[in-house]
Every structure is written in structure tokens, then in C-alpha cells.
Scaffold this active site. Structure first.
Site, PDB file in Angstrom:
ATOM      1  CG  ASP A  63      12.590  -4.776  -2.115  1.00 42.79           C
ATOM      2  OD1 ASP A  63      13.478  -5.494  -1.398  1.00 42.79           O
ATOM      3  OD2 ASP A  63      11.466  -4.672  -1.213  1.00 42.79           O
ATOM      4  CG  ASN A 132       2.240   0.573   3.628  1.00 39.12           C
ATOM      5  OD1 ASN A 132       3.010  -0.403   3.463  1.00 39.12           O
ATOM      6  ND2 ASN A 132       2.759   1.762   3.156  1.00 39.12           N
ATOM      7  CG  HIS A 134       5.315  -2.076   1.710  1.00 36.83           C
ATOM      8  ND1 HIS A 134       5.624  -1.218   2.533  1.00 36.83           N
ATOM      9  CD2 HIS A 134       6.213  -3.192   1.971  1.00 36.83           C
ATOM     10  CE1 HIS A 134       6.863  -1.553   3.520  1.00 36.83           C
ATOM     11  NE2 HIS A 134       7.075  -2.787   3.062  1.00 36.83           N
ATOM     12  CD  GLU A 139       5.467   2.093   0.279  1.00 35.37           C
ATOM     13  OE1 GLU A 139       4.458   1.338   0.845  1.00 35.37           O
ATOM     14  OE2 GLU A 139       6.538   2.334   0.811  1.00 35.37           O
TER      15      GLU A 139
HETATM   16  C1  GLP Z   1      10.761  -3.895   3.920  1.00 43.26           C
HETATM   17  C2  GLP Z   1      11.030  -4.736   2.693  1.00 43.26           C
HETATM   18  C3  GLP Z   1       9.880  -5.680   2.336  1.00 43.26           C
HETATM   19  C4  GLP Z   1       9.227  -6.177   3.554  1.00 43.26           C
HETATM   20  C5  GLP Z   1       8.883  -5.030   4.679  1.00 43.26           C
HETATM   21  C6  GLP Z   1       8.345  -5.850   6.013  1.00 43.26           C
HETATM   22  O1  GLP Z   1      10.150  -2.718   3.441  1.00 43.26           O
HETATM   23  N1  GLP Z   1      11.223  -3.885   1.333  1.00 43.26           N
HETATM   24  O2  GLP Z   1      10.118  -6.495   1.320  1.00 43.26           O
HETATM   25  O3  GLP Z   1       8.333  -7.296   3.472  1.00 43.26           O
HETATM   26  O4  GLP Z   1      10.029  -4.333   4.861  1.00 43.26           O
HETATM   27  O5  GLP Z   1       9.588  -5.843   6.700  1.00 43.26           O
HETATM   28  P1  GLP Z   1       9.381  -6.735   8.211  1.00 43.26           P
HETATM   29  O6  GLP Z   1       9.513  -8.277   7.936  1.00 43.26           O
HETATM   30  O7  GLP Z   1      10.679  -6.241   8.744  1.00 43.26           O
HETATM   31  O8  GLP Z   1       8.339  -6.349   9.056  1.00 43.26           O
END
Ligand code: GLP
Length: 262
Positions: A63, A132, A134, A139
Site C-alpha cells: 500500500d 481495527n 485492517h 479498512e
Molecule cells: C499500517 C500498514 C499496514 C500495517 C499496519 C500495522 O497501517 N498500512 O500494512 O499492517 O500499519 O502496523 P504495525 O505493524 O506498525 O502495527
């Protein structure tokens, strides 16, 4: 689905890197799906230590934010350049991130989906999970068969990611994300999760109903998923195991909820 519990984030990185290294060793032309966020970083650090030949490896990011200027240090293009391309010594021409500064982001999203297909699809996709539920930037409410597209970030996601920006106001409101249907087409999925703050959502995603309310629950529908959680993240998942010392816990069929469609 197999689930490994390891002691901490560094151990999760080491185990995750082992899975990626196996794919790279078996196929020097492999296509990797890479993730941003904090969870995958120890995986890249550990994988760099393998010193594998990776000149033909291709990578697709999950992304990207829409609207950050090219070169912004928190754009995922820059994060991937620093943490993945640079660290692993990949050929930058083989590393792809959705073009979040394109004049037409919708078009850029379609082009990205086509580029993944043109490479023959992703062999192994590294993933994290948001609080959440995602997956990438899909989302809650995202269609389970969604494709790469422009999405509006949930307020909770913007708050979580504000730590990377000078001010919460600077977090973009939109993104381009691989869709849940796109992610499910990767041949193998590798989810890495750290921290007790993720325990509840991880348990819900892996054992609750498969539903757009919790996008990561779609993992239950993939035939080849490996989940690596540290002790905090795995707290609600039952027996703890460490690769090499015991069989992983099988999650899904027979667990609470609808179970995976294997
Ligand atoms: C971002 C990314 C996701 C990732 C999420 C969780 O929002 N777009 O791909 O999984 O963060 O991040 P973390 O691993 O820092 O909790």
C-alpha cells in the site's frame, strides 16, 4: 493455517525471515509482497543477515499513502527503499510501490494490480494487522474480494500512524491499497504480529467470523497462511510453540467462528 508463538519481536523477525529465505532459495526469481508498519521491520533486518543472492527477486509493497510529495520520508516508497531495497540489496528497478503521487490515483491503482499480474502473482506476502483488523489499508467494510484501489483511511488508522508524522494533521486521508482479493491471490501469506495490544484483534481475525467488519478475518479463506505472534500478541491463541521445538498450533477448522475455507 499454522500459528507460531515466539518470545518477542526479534524472534518473530528471525522466524519470519526463515520463511522468506526458504522461498528465495527455492526460486531466485520469486516475487515477494512486502509490508510496512513496525511489525515487519525485524523480518527485513534478520533476512539481510542471510546474505542471499537477490538480484532477480521482485517485490511489491502492499500500500501507499495518496498525496504525499515524492520523496517524503514517511511515504511507503521511501520506507520500502530504506528498509527493504537498501537493507536487502535489491535491484531498485525490481521493487514496486503504488504511485501515491500520481495525478490519477485510481488509474495508478489499476496499473499496480496489472503489474502484479504481469509478474505472475506474488509468491509470499508478508503482512501486519491494524488494531481495527485492517490488512494493508483495507479498512473495516472493505469487500472481501476487493482489488487494488483508492481507500479512505479510518480515523483510528490515521491516529495510529500519526507517530510517524510531525503532526496528526499531516497523516494523509487516502491511500492506495492492494485489495483483500488481491492479497488472497498470493500463494503464501505470512502474518507477523507483536504486542499485547494486538492480542484481541488477532484472536478475532483468526477465530471469529469471516466478515468485512474485520478485514484480516479473510486470512481464514487462504489455504497457506503462517502466523507468527510474539507472546503478547498470541496471549489469547492457546498453546505456545516455538518453531523447531514443537509443532505449530493449527488454527481455524474446529475453532470458534466459521473456520477457514481451506
Ligand atoms: C499500517 C500498514 C499496514 C500495517 C499496519 C500495522 O497501517 N498500512 O500494512 O499492517 O500499519 O502496523 P504495525 O505493524 O506498525 O502495527
Amino acid at each position: 493455517m499454522e500459528f507460531f508463538t515466539v518470545q518477542d519481536a526479534a524472534a518473530a523477525g528471525a522466524v519470519g525471515a526463515g520463511f522468506l529465505a526458504a522461498v528465495i532459495r527455492s526460486n531466485p526469481d520469486a516475487v515477494l509482497g512486502v509490508a510496512t508498519g513496525g511489525s515487519p521491520l525485524p523480518v527485513y533486518r534478520s533476512l539481510a543477515g542471510y546474505g542471499l543472492e537477490m538480484s532477480r527477486i521482485r517485490c511489491f509493497a502492499l500500500d501507499e499513502y495518496v498525496g504525499l510529495p515524492a520523496g517524503h520520508p514517511e511515504s511507503y516508497a521511501e520506507v520500502v527503499r530504506r528498509e527493504v531495497t537498501g537493507r536487502l540489496g535489491l535491484n531498485p528497478a525490481n521493487v514496486f510501490v503504488p504511485d501515491g503521487s500520481a495525478a490519477d490515483p485510481e488509474r495508478a491503482a489499476c496499473d499496480y494490480e496489472a503489474a502484479i499480474a504481469a509478474c505472475g502473482g506474488i509468491d509470499i506476502q508478508l503482512l501486519g494487522i491494524g488494531h481495527n483488523g485492517h490488512l494493508a489499508f483495507n479498512e473495516p467494510g472493505s469487500a472481501l474480494d476487493s482489488r487494488t484501489r483508492v481507500e479512505v483511511l479510518a480515523e483510528r488508522t490515521r491516529q495510529a500512524n500519526a507517530r510517524y508524522f510531525d503532526s496528526p494533521r499531516d497523516v494523509p486521508e487516502r491511500c492506495i491499497t492492494q485489495g483483500l482479493g488481491t492479497i488472497l491471490e498470493a500463494r503464501q501469506l505470512l502474518l507477523v504480529v507483536h504486542g499485547a495490544d494486538k492480542a484481541e484483534i488477532l484472536h478475532r481475525a483468526l477465530t471469529g467470523p469471516v466478515s468485512a467488519d474485520c478485514p484480516a478475518s479473510v486470512l481464514q479463506r487462504h489455504p497457506h497462511v503462517t502466523v507468527i505472534g510474539d507472546e503478547g500478541a498470541a496471549a489469547l491463541m492457546g498453546r505456545a510453540t516455538t518453531p523447531g521445538t514443537a509443532a505449530p498450533v493449527a488454527v481455524g477448522a474446529g475453532a470458534a467462528g466459521t473456520g477457514p475455507g481451506r
